[in-house]
Design a protein around this motif. Structure first.
Motif, PDB file in Angstrom:
ATOM      1  N   HIS A  27      38.606 -19.194  26.428  1.00 57.48           N
ATOM      2  CA  HIS A  27      38.367 -20.608  26.153  1.00 57.48           C
ATOM      3  C   HIS A  27      39.675 -21.313  25.775  1.00 57.48           C
ATOM      4  O   HIS A  27      40.524 -20.746  25.081  1.00 57.48           O
ATOM      5  N   ILE A  73      41.121 -31.183  16.993  1.00 65.08           N
ATOM      6  CA  ILE A  73      40.128 -30.193  17.418  1.00 65.08           C
ATOM      7  C   ILE A  73      40.011 -29.097  16.372  1.00 65.08           C
ATOM      8  O   ILE A  73      38.905 -28.679  16.001  1.00 65.08           O
ATOM      9  N   TYR A 131      38.171 -30.415  13.383  1.00 65.97           N
ATOM     10  CA  TYR A 131      36.724 -30.501  13.610  1.00 65.97           C
ATOM     11  C   TYR A 131      36.098 -29.103  13.551  1.00 65.97           C
ATOM     12  O   TYR A 131      35.008 -28.922  12.994  1.00 65.97           O
ATOM     13  N   LYS A 148      29.970 -20.775  22.709  1.00 66.02           N
ATOM     14  CA  LYS A 148      29.675 -22.207  22.707  1.00 66.02           C
ATOM     15  C   LYS A 148      30.299 -22.922  21.504  1.00 66.02           C
ATOM     16  O   LYS A 148      30.548 -24.132  21.558  1.00 66.02           O
ATOM     17  N   GLU A 188      33.607 -24.475  22.384  1.00 66.39           N
ATOM     18  CA  GLU A 188      33.418 -25.679  23.201  1.00 66.39           C
ATOM     19  C   GLU A 188      32.927 -26.835  22.355  1.00 66.39           C
ATOM     20  O   GLU A 188      33.323 -27.987  22.556  1.00 66.39           O
ATOM     21  N   TYR A 239      35.953 -28.129  20.712  1.00 74.82           N
ATOM     22  CA  TYR A 239      36.879 -28.701  21.692  1.00 74.82           C
ATOM     23  C   TYR A 239      36.431 -30.083  22.157  1.00 74.82           C
ATOM     24  O   TYR A 239      37.246 -30.967  22.425  1.00 74.82           O
ATOM     25  N   GLN A 240      35.127 -30.272  22.226  1.00 74.25           N
ATOM     26  CA  GLN A 240      34.573 -31.544  22.696  1.00 74.25           C
ATOM     27  C   GLN A 240      34.169 -32.465  21.546  1.00 74.25           C
ATOM     28  O   GLN A 240      33.641 -33.547  21.797  1.00 74.25           O
ATOM     29  N   HIS A 241      34.408 -32.048  20.311  1.00 73.61           N
ATOM     30  CA  HIS A 241      33.962 -32.837  19.143  1.00 73.61           C
ATOM     31  C   HIS A 241      32.478 -33.173  19.283  1.00 73.61           C
ATOM     32  O   HIS A 241      32.064 -34.321  19.126  1.00 73.61           O
ATOM     33  N   GLN A 242      31.701 -32.155  19.577  1.00 75.71           N
ATOM     34  CA  GLN A 242      30.278 -32.366  19.855  1.00 75.71           C
ATOM     35  C   GLN A 242      29.553 -33.027  18.678  1.00 75.71           C
ATOM     36  O   GLN A 242      29.740 -32.653  17.523  1.00 75.71           O
ATOM     37  N   SER A 302      26.638 -37.224  21.480  1.00 76.39           N
ATOM     38  CA  SER A 302      27.309 -36.754  22.693  1.00 76.39           C
ATOM     39  C   SER A 302      26.469 -35.698  23.398  1.00 76.39           C
ATOM     40  O   SER A 302      26.465 -35.607  24.625  1.00 76.39           O
ATOM     41  N   ASP A 303      25.744 -34.899  22.615  1.00 77.56           N
ATOM     42  CA  ASP A 303      24.880 -33.870  23.204  1.00 77.56           C
ATOM     43  C   ASP A 303      23.750 -34.525  23.998  1.00 77.56           C
ATOM     44  O   ASP A 303      23.397 -34.081  25.097  1.00 77.56           O
ATOM     45  N   SER A 341      25.122 -35.959  27.259  1.00 77.61           N
ATOM     46  CA  SER A 341      25.355 -34.941  28.276  1.00 77.61           C
ATOM     47  C   SER A 341      24.042 -34.542  28.946  1.00 77.61           C
ATOM     48  O   SER A 341      24.002 -34.260  30.157  1.00 77.61           O
TER      49      SER A 341
END
Length: 230
Positions: free
Chosen positions: A21, A36, A39, A207, A210, A213-216, A220-221, A224
């Motif tokens: 990753h 990142i 977070y 996961k 990720e 990395y995506q600041h989920q 945002s979830d 998506s």
């Protein structure tokens, strides 16, 4: 075959996904975006708090003396070691309670914790024990791999060194011996549940990178998901 051999075989793809990753690769190179990593630390604090409590809960539930000993030992080590270091990172990066409140637990972190606590409903506590094993084992493996070429970023290298201690290696070795014994003593149905619990935890670990990395976030979830429906 022993549980640890079978579990690693069925989880190999998810296990290796963590090593590949961008979060992990850039951490080693020293060019991971600081936002990142920040977070990640916040979400990991949520996870580690729940993980430490899971050790304590399972220790109270089990009548197996070796499991009780290991779980209590691991819970104490987590508080004294990893959680303490996290506080040092928080201090250095000036992460305060207000920032934590602004960034609630992310979906992936929530689902991972929920997965672990779901295993407490099973009568055979070996299943819950199996779900806890991937976290220290994977991080120790990642730490050893990354430390072959230390990160030029002192903060990231400090994170790597958290997971390459002799104490952690001994913990994983002892947990491996116990989980293999528990697997041998379980019936075929529970053996499968142990493997499933382990595999899902490995998947959630992959996961987790990720997520950071995506600041989920929950928003945002959802976005998506909506894009996936288009």
């Amino acid at each position: 075959m022993e549980f640890t051999d079978i579990a690693m075989e069925i989880s190999r793809e998810s296990w290796q996904a963590s090593f590949r990753h961008p979060f992990v690769l850039q951490l080693q190179k020293g060019n991971l975006d600081p936002s990142i990593f920040r977070y990640y630390l916040i979400q990991d604090a949520y996870y580690l708090n729940a993980f430490s409590k899971a050790y304590d809960i399972l220790a109270e539930k089990t009548s197996n003396p070796e499991m009780k000993r290991l779980l209590k030992q691991n819970a104490q080590s987590l508080v004294e070691g990893e959680l303490f270091i996290r506080q040092q990172f928080f201090k250095e990066l000036k992460i305060n309670d207000e920032e934590m409140e602004r960034q609630p637990i992310a979906p992936t972190c929530y689902h991972y914790v929920s997965h672990i606590y779901r295993q407490f409903e099973e009568a055979n506590l070996a299943i819950a024990f199996a779900s806890l094993l991937p976290c220290p084992w994977l991080y120790h493996d990642i730490g050893k791999s990354l430390n072959l070429k230390p990160s030029p970023n002192p903060l990231y290298q400090q994170w790597i060194e958290t997971y390459i201690t002799d104490e952690l290696e001994q913990q994983i070795r002892e947990e491996g011996v116990l989980v293999n014994q528990l697997y041998r003593e379980s019936d075929e149905t529970d053996k499968k549940k142990m493997l499933d619990a382990f595999h899902i935890s490995v998947h959630m670990e992959a996961k987790f990178w990720e997520m950071a990395y995506q600041h989920q976030t929950w928003k945002s979830d959802l976005q998506s998901l909506e894009k996936g429906e288009e």
